[in-house]
Structure formats: structure tokens, C-alpha cells
Design a protein around this motif. Structure first.
Motif, PDB file in Angstrom:
ATOM      1  N   VAL A  59      19.741 -14.517  -4.658  1.00  0.00           N
ATOM      2  CA  VAL A  59      17.889 -14.936  -5.293  1.00  0.00           C
ATOM      3  C   VAL A  59      17.307 -15.648  -4.844  1.00  0.00           C
ATOM      4  O   VAL A  59      17.938 -16.836  -4.971  1.00  0.00           O
ATOM      5  CB  VAL A  59      18.524 -13.901  -6.245  1.00  0.00           C
ATOM      6  N   ALA A  60      15.918 -16.034  -4.838  1.00  0.00           N
ATOM      7  CA  ALA A  60      15.803 -17.598  -5.287  1.00  0.00           C
ATOM      8  C   ALA A  60      16.015 -17.507  -6.417  1.00  0.00           C
ATOM      9  O   ALA A  60      15.404 -16.887  -7.792  1.00  0.00           O
ATOM     10  CB  ALA A  60      14.163 -17.809  -4.518  1.00  0.00           C
ATOM     11  N   VAL A  61      16.557 -19.228  -6.893  1.00  0.00           N
ATOM     12  CA  VAL A  61      17.202 -20.012  -8.318  1.00  0.00           C
ATOM     13  C   VAL A  61      15.439 -19.351  -8.903  1.00  0.00           C
ATOM     14  O   VAL A  61      15.364 -19.284  -9.789  1.00  0.00           O
ATOM     15  CB  VAL A  61      17.488 -21.425  -7.356  1.00  0.00           C
ATOM     16  N   ASP A  62      14.600 -20.390  -8.270  1.00  0.00           N
ATOM     17  CA  ASP A  62      13.540 -20.030  -9.119  1.00  0.00           C
ATOM     18  C   ASP A  62      12.913 -18.886  -9.999  1.00  0.00           C
ATOM     19  O   ASP A  62      12.507 -19.016 -11.372  1.00  0.00           O
ATOM     20  CB  ASP A  62      12.341 -21.284  -8.298  1.00  0.00           C
ATOM     21  N   ASP A  63      13.226 -17.677  -9.064  1.00  0.00           N
ATOM     22  CA  ASP A  63      12.851 -16.664  -9.596  1.00  0.00           C
ATOM     23  C   ASP A  63      13.339 -15.842 -10.551  1.00  0.00           C
ATOM     24  O   ASP A  63      13.207 -15.632 -11.030  1.00  0.00           O
ATOM     25  CB  ASP A  63      12.588 -15.734  -7.829  1.00  0.00           C
ATOM     26  N   PHE A  64      14.940 -16.408 -10.339  1.00  0.00           N
ATOM     27  CA  PHE A  64      16.086 -16.103 -11.269  1.00  0.00           C
ATOM     28  C   PHE A  64      15.797 -16.684 -12.596  1.00  0.00           C
ATOM     29  O   PHE A  64      16.080 -15.498 -13.548  1.00  0.00           O
ATOM     30  CB  PHE A  64      17.367 -16.104 -10.514  1.00  0.00           C
ATOM     31  N   ARG A  65      15.356 -17.777 -12.359  1.00  0.00           N
ATOM     32  CA  ARG A  65      15.029 -18.253 -13.645  1.00  0.00           C
ATOM     33  C   ARG A  65      13.753 -17.751 -14.345  1.00  0.00           C
ATOM     34  O   ARG A  65      13.817 -17.590 -15.980  1.00  0.00           O
ATOM     35  CB  ARG A  65      14.963 -20.291 -13.766  1.00  0.00           C
ATOM     36  N   LEU A  66      12.676 -17.615 -13.336  1.00  0.00           N
ATOM     37  CA  LEU A  66      11.095 -17.043 -13.967  1.00  0.00           C
ATOM     38  C   LEU A  66      11.835 -15.442 -14.725  1.00  0.00           C
ATOM     39  O   LEU A  66      10.801 -15.210 -15.934  1.00  0.00           O
ATOM     40  CB  LEU A  66      10.579 -17.637 -13.104  1.00  0.00           C
ATOM     41  N   ASN A  67      12.803 -14.833 -14.246  1.00  0.00           N
ATOM     42  CA  ASN A  67      13.065 -13.955 -14.860  1.00  0.00           C
ATOM     43  C   ASN A  67      13.686 -13.401 -15.979  1.00  0.00           C
ATOM     44  O   ASN A  67      13.334 -12.797 -17.281  1.00  0.00           O
ATOM     45  CB  ASN A  67      13.844 -13.221 -13.706  1.00  0.00           C
ATOM     46  N   TYR A  68      14.283 -14.451 -16.133  1.00  0.00           N
ATOM     47  CA  TYR A  68      15.241 -14.624 -17.481  1.00  0.00           C
ATOM     48  C   TYR A  68      13.755 -15.111 -18.607  1.00  0.00           C
ATOM     49  O   TYR A  68      13.650 -15.346 -20.000  1.00  0.00           O
ATOM     50  CB  TYR A  68      16.027 -16.008 -16.958  1.00  0.00           C
ATOM     51  N   GLU A  69      13.126 -16.459 -17.759  1.00  0.00           N
ATOM     52  CA  GLU A  69      12.295 -16.908 -19.095  1.00  0.00           C
ATOM     53  C   GLU A  69      11.382 -15.675 -19.302  1.00  0.00           C
ATOM     54  O   GLU A  69      10.812 -15.890 -20.718  1.00  0.00           O
ATOM     55  CB  GLU A  69      10.645 -18.055 -18.608  1.00  0.00           C
ATOM     56  N   ALA A  97      31.973 -18.047  -9.705  1.00  0.00           N
ATOM     57  CA  ALA A  97      31.515 -17.753  -7.586  1.00  0.00           C
ATOM     58  C   ALA A  97      29.946 -17.660  -7.346  1.00  0.00           C
ATOM     59  O   ALA A  97      30.401 -17.361  -6.536  1.00  0.00           O
ATOM     60  CB  ALA A  97      32.703 -16.211  -7.530  1.00  0.00           C
ATOM     61  N   ILE A  98      29.528 -17.407  -8.201  1.00  0.00           N
ATOM     62  CA  ILE A  98      28.342 -17.922  -7.357  1.00  0.00           C
ATOM     63  C   ILE A  98      28.052 -19.421  -6.931  1.00  0.00           C
ATOM     64  O   ILE A  98      28.569 -20.167  -7.479  1.00  0.00           O
ATOM     65  CB  ILE A  98      26.837 -17.733  -8.740  1.00  0.00           C
ATOM     66  N   THR A  99      27.275 -19.011  -5.708  1.00  0.00           N
ATOM     67  CA  THR A  99      27.037 -20.113  -4.742  1.00  0.00           C
ATOM     68  C   THR A  99      25.548 -20.574  -4.583  1.00  0.00           C
ATOM     69  O   THR A  99      24.748 -19.663  -4.961  1.00  0.00           O
ATOM     70  CB  THR A  99      28.124 -19.788  -3.637  1.00  0.00           C
ATOM     71  N   ARG A 100      25.001 -21.520  -4.281  1.00  0.00           N
ATOM     72  CA  ARG A 100      23.687 -22.312  -4.081  1.00  0.00           C
ATOM     73  C   ARG A 100      23.290 -22.445  -2.244  1.00  0.00           C
ATOM     74  O   ARG A 100      24.547 -23.090  -2.148  1.00  0.00           O
ATOM     75  CB  ARG A 100      23.858 -23.073  -4.775  1.00  0.00           C
ATOM     76  N   ILE A 101      22.490 -22.242  -2.040  1.00  0.00           N
ATOM     77  CA  ILE A 101      22.552 -22.544  -0.523  1.00  0.00           C
ATOM     78  C   ILE A 101      20.983 -22.802  -0.172  1.00  0.00           C
ATOM     79  O   ILE A 101      20.556 -22.584  -1.083  1.00  0.00           O
ATOM     80  CB  ILE A 101      22.573 -21.151   0.322  1.00  0.00           C
ATOM     81  N   TYR A 102      20.719 -23.542   1.104  1.00  0.00           N
ATOM     82  CA  TYR A 102      19.344 -24.033   1.334  1.00  0.00           C
ATOM     83  C   TYR A 102      18.944 -23.979   2.391  1.00  0.00           C
ATOM     84  O   TYR A 102      18.298 -25.031   2.657  1.00  0.00           O
ATOM     85  CB  TYR A 102      19.198 -25.720   0.697  1.00  0.00           C
ATOM     86  N   GLY A 106      10.763 -19.708   6.835  1.00  0.00           N
ATOM     87  CA  GLY A 106       9.278 -20.242   7.049  1.00  0.00           C
ATOM     88  C   GLY A 106       9.576 -21.481   7.771  1.00  0.00           C
ATOM     89  O   GLY A 106      10.255 -21.797   7.670  1.00  0.00           O
ATOM     90  N   ASP A 107       8.210 -22.225   6.943  1.00  0.00           N
ATOM     91  CA  ASP A 107       8.465 -23.856   7.210  1.00  0.00           C
ATOM     92  C   ASP A 107       8.898 -24.319   5.972  1.00  0.00           C
ATOM     93  O   ASP A 107       9.070 -25.941   6.293  1.00  0.00           O
ATOM     94  CB  ASP A 107       6.899 -24.007   8.067  1.00  0.00           C
ATOM     95  N   LYS A 108       9.758 -23.784   4.994  1.00  0.00           N
ATOM     96  CA  LYS A 108      10.100 -24.319   4.232  1.00  0.00           C
ATOM     97  C   LYS A 108      11.425 -23.980   3.821  1.00  0.00           C
ATOM     98  O   LYS A 108      11.659 -23.148   4.225  1.00  0.00           O
ATOM     99  CB  LYS A 108       9.305 -24.710   3.282  1.00  0.00           C
ATOM    100  N   ARG A 109      11.813 -25.061   3.155  1.00  0.00           N
ATOM    101  CA  ARG A 109      13.781 -24.747   2.476  1.00  0.00           C
ATOM    102  C   ARG A 109      12.650 -24.108   1.375  1.00  0.00           C
ATOM    103  O   ARG A 109      12.462 -24.776   0.052  1.00  0.00           O
ATOM    104  CB  ARG A 109      14.463 -25.730   2.643  1.00  0.00           C
ATOM    105  N   GLN A 110      14.323 -22.963   0.281  1.00  0.00           N
ATOM    106  CA  GLN A 110      14.230 -23.156  -0.897  1.00  0.00           C
ATOM    107  C   GLN A 110      15.263 -23.058  -0.858  1.00  0.00           C
ATOM    108  O   GLN A 110      16.441 -22.259  -0.813  1.00  0.00           O
ATOM    109  CB  GLN A 110      13.269 -21.605  -0.654  1.00  0.00           C
TER     110      GLN A 110
END
Length: 147
Positions: A59-69, A97-102, A106-110
Motif C-alpha cells: 500500500v502506498a504510504v501516503d494513500d494509507f495515511r490519507l485513508n486514515y485522515e 512486522a510492517i516494512t517500508r519499501i521505496y 514508472g519514472d518516479k519512486r514512491q
């Protein structure tokens, strides 16, 4: 009353239900997600080929947090949302156990969270509550001690 410590009450179904009923903010949001068995905003998942019950999800970190907000905004008197830093810290406290990946998308990293299988997340949440939870929502009404 020997052997009874008022600061360490026994875990009963009533105490467990009281803890669940008093959840607020991010904990309540995560409890609702885990209860439904559906990760927030199915549309935020890219290339999901398996269900959350069968495998970890990304899950995209920003999308996960926006869902919470968004969830928090729809609740009256639920408080202010955690900022991005505190949100990430709290998510990791509840689900170590949640990890973050980058990865490059496409042309950018997230940034993405890799969230473990649903059963593993539920087990971590039960540790937070200090009791097993009947995720079907049919809580027994007796005051038997929980194992």
C-alpha cells in the motif's frame, strides 16, 4: 482477596469489550479495517493478485495515511489526525512486522508499506488489546476468564 492485584485485573470478556469500545483514532481505524478483513481503499492497491488473507499486501504510504485522515474526518469529536511522522511511528508500534519499501514506479519512486497477512496483523492487534478477539464480531456475553 489474597493474590488479587487491583492494578492488574484479570482479562475477562467484559474487560476486552471495554478496551475495544474505548479505542480512538488510529487504533479504532485499524480495528475496523481488521474486523472487515478488507484493507482500506481497495483501489489503492496496485497489481494485487492475491487476497490479504493469503499474502502480504503493498500500500502506498501516503494513500494509507490519507485513508486514515478521511476516516477520522467523518467521525465527530474523534480528534486531530496524527502527523505523517507520528502516524508512521504508531503504525510500526502496533504492527512491528510492517516494512517500508521505496520501489521505482514508472519514472518516479514512491514509499509503500508492505503489510503482513491479515491473520498476522490481527494477532499483533490482539497483543495490543491483551486478549484474543473474535473477529467475526460475535462476542460472548459471559464473564469467563479468557485464556
Amino acid at each position: 482477596m489474597t493474590g488479587f492485584d487491583v492494578r492488574n485485573p484479570p482479562m475477562t470478556t467484559g474487560l476486552r469489550d471495554q478496551k475495544i469500545a474505548s479505542l480512538r483514532g488510529i487504533e479504532q481505524w485499524l480495528f475496523e479495517i481488521l474486523s472487515s478483513g478488507r484493507a482500506p481503499g481497495d483501489s489503492m492497491f496496485e497489481d494485487v493478485e492475491v487476497s490479504w488473507e493469503d499474502a502480504s499486501i503493498k500500500v502506498a504510504v501516503d494513500d494509507f495515511r490519507l485513508n486514515y485522515e478521511d476516516w477520522l474526518r467523518r467521525r465527530r469529536f474523534a480528534g486531530d489526525p496524527l502527523n505523517a511522522s507520528r502516524f508512521g511511528v504508531r503504525v510500526h508500534q502496533i504492527f512491528p512486522a510492517i516494512t517500508r519499501i521505496y520501489p521505482k514506479v514508472g519514472d518516479k519512486r514512491q514509499w509503500y508499506y508492505v503489510i503482513p497477512r491479515l491473520a498476522e496483523c490481527r494477532a499483533e492487534f490482539e497483543k495490543l488489546i491483551g486478549s484474543t478477539i473474535n473477529w467475526a464480531g460475535d462476542f460472548p456475553q459471559d464473564d469467563d476468564l479468557l485464556g
